[in-house]
Each structure stands twice: as C-alpha cells, then as structure tokens.
Design a protein around this motif. Structure first.
Motif: not given
Length: 278
Positions: A255-259
C-alpha cells in the motif's frame, strides 16, 4: 534512492582512494565550477556520511555536501592505468594521477563551511551506522508522535539513513504493524529495532547489498530460488507484493504510505489494536 549504508560505503571508498592526497577538483558540466576552483590542488582530508548526506572534507573547514537523491551516482575508480576524459554530465570530478571519481545527477552538490555542515546534521536524526549516534534522540520523537511507525522510520529528521528497504524489513523482523502509532511503542521495542538496524546496516556496508533474512529463511535453507531483483539481497517483504511470505505463506501486501510503497505481511505483522479499544 540509496539508503544510508550506500553513503557510508561510498565515504569509505573516497577516503581510501583520495584521503590525505592532493586532488584535482573540476566541474566538467560547469555547475560546480566556482567551488571546484577553490578546492583544486588541495588535500582531500576524508569523507563521511550522516544518513543520506555525504560530506567530503577539504582544508580550512570546507565540505562538499552531496545528496544523491533518486538519480545521483558518485562512481569511484581507483588505480587505473589512465584517467580518461569525462563523459556526459559530470557535476564534479576528483582526480589524481591514478584514480578518479565522477559525480552525476545528484540532488544536492554544494560547498559548505563547517557551521553550514553542522546545520545539515542538526536537521537529521541519529544514524545507526555512526558510533556517535544516540538512539534516545529518535525515541523522544517517536514516543511523542501519533504517526505510524512505518512513516517515522523513513523520516530523516527522526532517524537518518533508513530507506524503504530497511524500513519494511526491520518491521517484519520485529513482527510490527507498520501502521502502529509511534507513541504506542515501548522503549524496549524501539531499542530492539535500533539494535537490529545497526547490525543489518553494518552488514550492508560490508557487502554492498541488503540481506535481511535469518539463516532459516535463506534460499539454501528453504530450497527456493534466490531473489532476482535490481536491488539484490534476500528480503522478507520488500517488493514481494503478492508473493508468499517466507514464514507463514500468506501473500505479502503493499500500500502507499506517505508517498512511498509499503510492504508487509498481514499475518506476521498483525494489525495493532490499542487496549483502550479492546
């Protein structure tokens, strides 16, 4: 973007190749020409890294500060028969009669005073690869933050040098939910993560690659093919989305976390639930 072990390895190469020697400093591309002229034919004192920042020291407290960013490269060639002419967009060249190093594509390349160098360092968290690092400084920032630990480990003002690979792998090794708020960690959990990063990153400096799997999960021990990836090294979850976890067999998630892309195993790194909500 190179992780901290790459910069420390590079600092060692530069010091070993040029340290204590008079070097020619030039800027074939021209963007560093004025500063290069001030350093040309001076002794290169040595190089050091702090997180993802590289500092090449010259006399009179002058430092070439380099941040490679996503596309930068600083290639060192020692003991060559002939030093060739520069090719392409070389921002900085360091050279002696028998060795040279070319910097290309860096995000930052600037000449700093010691005071300016210290400002850059002051903005950074402790570096697990430095003997003078104090993990308590990072802990003070983590324990006060509600941000997810998976983001805090990548925040260079909290912890210097840890990138996406080490972030994903150390959290897996400690079975920690990457979305767990920093202020819910216990100090013993933080110190275990820090101590593990010190060992893993030191090994990265030694070998030039990132290996994070324990002996029971190597290709030889599991009778599986070695990892095929540009980044090299044997890992648990990094860039293994959809593939079976080496420990439990469940598909690795992303998943994406802070870009940035985050990788984890939802079985081995179970979702953290506060006792207040249980």
């Amino acid at each position: 973007m190179p992780e901290g072990h790459t910069l420390h390895r590079l600092a060692g190469e530069l010091t070993e190749t040029f340290g204590g020697q008079v070097v020619e400093v030039s800027s074939p591309q021209g963007r560093f020409a004025g500063s290069a002229a001030l350093l040309d034919d001076q002794v290169l004192v040595g190089a050091e890294a702090w997180g993802k920042h590289l500092f090449v020291e010259f006399p009179e407290d002058r430092f070439v500060h380099v941040h490679l960013g996503l596309y930068g490269r600083f290639d060192v060639y020692a003991d060559v028969p002939v030093v060739p002419d520069p090719v392409g967009q070389v921002r900085v060249r360091l050279a002696t009669d028998s060795s040279y190093a070319d910097l290309r594509g860096a995000t930052a390349c600037e000449l700093l005073t010691r005071a300016e160098r210290d400002v850059v360092v002051a903005r950074s968290g402790p570096d697990p690869l430095r003997a003078d690092a104090d993990p308590a400084i990072a802990w003070e920032r983590i324990r006060r933050s509600k941000a997810p630990i998976g983001g805090l480990l990548m925040d260079q003002s909290v912890l210097a040098g840890v990138g996406n690979v080490y972030r994903a792998e150390v959290l897996f090794r400690h079975r920690m939910d990457p979305y767990r708020p920093g202020n819910t960690l216990r100090i013993g959990q933080w110190r275990a993560i820090w101590d593990d990063l010190v060992v893993l990153m030191q090994e990265g400096v030694r070998t030039g690659r990132i290996d994070t799997v324990r002996p029971a999960h190597t290709p030889e021990a599991m009778d599986r093919p070695p990892r095929r990836d540009d980044h090299g090294g044997e890992v648990y979850v990094y860039r293994r989305n959809g593939m079976p976890c080496h420990v439990c067999g469940r598909a690795v998630r992303t998943a994406e976390l802070q870009g940035r892309n985050l990788f984890w195993c939802s079985q081995c790194q179970r979702r953290y639930r506060s006792r207040a909500l249980q």
